[in-house]
Design an enzyme around this catalytic site. Structure first.
Site, PDB file in Angstrom:
ATOM      1  N   ARG A  21     -17.172  -0.796  16.209  1.00 43.64           N
ATOM      2  CA  ARG A  21     -18.590  -0.694  15.849  1.00 43.64           C
ATOM      3  C   ARG A  21     -19.050   0.765  15.873  1.00 43.64           C
ATOM      4  NH1 ARG A  21     -20.684  -5.607  15.340  1.00 43.64           N
ATOM      5  NH2 ARG A  21     -22.799  -4.811  15.185  1.00 43.64           N
ATOM      6  N   HIS A  22     -18.153   1.652  15.440  1.00 43.32           N
ATOM      7  CA  HIS A  22     -18.460   3.082  15.394  1.00 43.32           C
ATOM      8  C   HIS A  22     -17.724   3.692  14.200  1.00 43.32           C
ATOM      9  CE1 HIS A  22     -19.118   7.240  16.533  1.00 43.32           C
ATOM     10  NE2 HIS A  22     -19.908   6.833  17.524  1.00 43.32           N
ATOM     11  N   HIS A  95     -61.732  11.034 -18.701  1.00 43.84           N
ATOM     12  CA  HIS A  95     -62.205   9.722 -18.259  1.00 43.84           C
ATOM     13  C   HIS A  95     -61.707   8.614 -19.190  1.00 43.84           C
ATOM     14  CE1 HIS A  95     -65.094  11.987 -15.742  1.00 43.84           C
ATOM     15  NE2 HIS A  95     -65.226  12.735 -16.816  1.00 43.84           N
ATOM     16  N   SER A 225     -40.102  -8.614 -27.328  1.00 43.99           N
ATOM     17  CA  SER A 225     -40.624  -9.750 -26.565  1.00 43.99           C
ATOM     18  C   SER A 225     -39.889 -11.012 -26.979  1.00 43.99           C
ATOM     19  CB  SER A 225     -42.125  -9.918 -26.813  1.00 43.99           C
ATOM     20  OG  SER A 225     -42.594 -11.154 -26.305  1.00 43.99           O
ATOM     21  N   ARG A 265     -32.432  13.552  19.972  1.00 43.87           N
ATOM     22  CA  ARG A 265     -32.224  12.621  18.848  1.00 43.87           C
ATOM     23  C   ARG A 265     -32.302  11.191  19.341  1.00 43.87           C
ATOM     24  NH1 ARG A 265     -27.237  10.407  16.306  1.00 43.87           N
ATOM     25  NH2 ARG A 265     -28.733   9.940  14.689  1.00 43.87           N
TER      26      ARG A 265
END
Length: 420
Positions: A21-22, A95, A225, A265
């Protein structure tokens, strides 16, 4: 060790990682089996972040090196488009309402200017990157100082040698176990900003496609479409906006990670960063390739643009008409009132009855405006309403765009091909 760089059994490393697991230690074990004489010193004095963080910094740098030419390719294509249409008048919008005229090329320069800002930002972010280097578990280099029997100059020299071998000019003097996660904040910030730029460009294209003034590329066999055969949906621009929106959100992720780095960390950054950094660069790559493809095939419809101008220009020309009447001996206030009344009547035709703007015809029929009728058409010529837009485009391209593109000579020019 050098003899076995290219024959590592990654499948075996993956199986080893399931047991330990590393990730780093799994590779150390597998590599040690290939190099039994070196097994005792592999990873000596190092930490997983020596491997992972330094690798990430190399990948960040190389990622920028991949993205920058693609960004330059977009700038190159858009510059050609801007130059081609620098003198074609079109309605400007503020606008989202018709305002003074601009030109199609000048509008493209608004897009270009932001892409240039992104190019500068990405280049700066890349050049600002430093290597983490050889710093040890908490960044103090204590393990390496012990390795060299207290000789700090050798520790420093080792740091410099590894940094140079990795292709960096300098490394951080100060770091914890990791390089500061502020680096990720700054790195992804420029990519998120690029996302905002490209989203704006493609949103404009989508709006203009709705007005039928221009369109993105659309192949003869392409289907717009499944239900409406006549449609030509701007699917490329929509895709870009979708991915760019995701890219923009990733900035917040890096801020959260940087804010929660405890002391030297904490590990809750690791899985997060593996997703965020990769997705940011992949997203940026995707939108740049698609944007270049769009820019290579934009179709402009001058007749539609001209029709839209004709609908609005009579109102915009009111000041020109007033000035001409005053030069012909008229009274400015009287002329203003004449124009106001005729404009209201023409506006009613447009808004209440759905008819075309007939203000010009009303001016032609009015006895008051007889003195300027011989040159009324000249007063209504669209090209006289765009100011210095064509000259601005030329100046902008020559002074700001082309010098940037010169840096990418030989790296741009190939078309961007989209598989789907």
């Amino acid at each position: 060790m050098e003899a076995h760089i290219y024959d590592i059994d990654f499948t075996k490393a993956a199986a080893e990682e399931k047991l330990t697991r590393h990730d780093v230690m799994a590779h150390v074990h597998v590599f040690a089996e290939l190099c039994p004489k070196a097994a005792a010193i592999i990873h000596l004095g190092a930490t997983s972040c020596y491997v992972g963080d330094n690798t990430d910094l190399i990948i960040l740098r190389d990622g920028y090196d991949l993205l920058l030419p693609k960004l330059a390719g977009c700038i190159h294509r858009l510059a050609g488009f801007a130059d081609q249409y620098k003198s074609l008048p079109t309605l400007g919008f503020t606008h989202l309402q018709p305002a003074q005229l601009t030109t199609v090329g000048k509008r493209a320069c608004l897009w270009l200017q932001e892409l240039l800002m992104d190019e500068r930002a990405l280049r700066r972010a890349r050049d600002d990157l430093r290597f983490r280097g050889v710093k040890g578990t908490t960044g103090t280099q204590a393990s390496f100082l012990q390795l060299f029997n207290g000789d700090g100059s050798k520790v420093k020299e080792l740091d410099q040698l590894v940094t140079k071998m990795a292709g960096f000019q300098r490394s951080f003097i100060i770091c914890g176990q990791t390089y500061s996660r502020k680096v990720d904040v700054e790195s992804i910030a420029v990519l998120s900003s690029l996302g905002a730029t490209v989203h704006k460009i493609c949103s404009d294209i989508r709006l203009l496609a709705n007005m039928k003034e221009l369109e993105e590329p659309f192949e003869t066999t392409q289907i717009g479409s499944s239900a409406m055969p006549y449609k030509r949906n701007p699917m490329r621009s929509e895709r870009v906006c979708s991915i760019a929106r995701h890219l923009m959100t990733l900035q917040g992720n890096t801020l959260q990670t940087a804010a929660t780095q405890w002391m030297e960390r904490t590990l809750d950054d690791s899985a997060n960063r593996r997703i965020t950094l990769a997705e940011a660069f992949l997203s940026a790559d995707s939108i740049l390739v698609t944007l270049q493809n769009i820019c290579e095939g934009i179709v402009v419809y001058p007749k539609v643009i001209e029709r839209h101008i004709r609908q609005e220009l009579p109102f915009m020309s009111a000041e020109n008409v007033i000035m001409a009447m005053v030069k012909a001996g008229g009274d400015r206030q009287v002329c203003h009132e004449q124009i106001r009344v005729l404009s209201q009547e023409a506006g009613a035709q447009v808004k209440q009855h759905g008819l075309d703007n007939d203000l010009v015809e009303r001016i032609r029929k009015s006895p008051y405006f007889v003195p300027i009728l011989p040159y009324l058409d000249t007063l209504l010529e669209p090209s006289t309403f765009v100011g210095r837009a064509p000259e601005q485009v030329t100046e902008f391209l020559q002074e700001e765009v082309y010098p940037v593109l010169e840096q990418y000579k030989g790296q741009i020019g190939k078309p961007a091909v989209l598989e789907i």
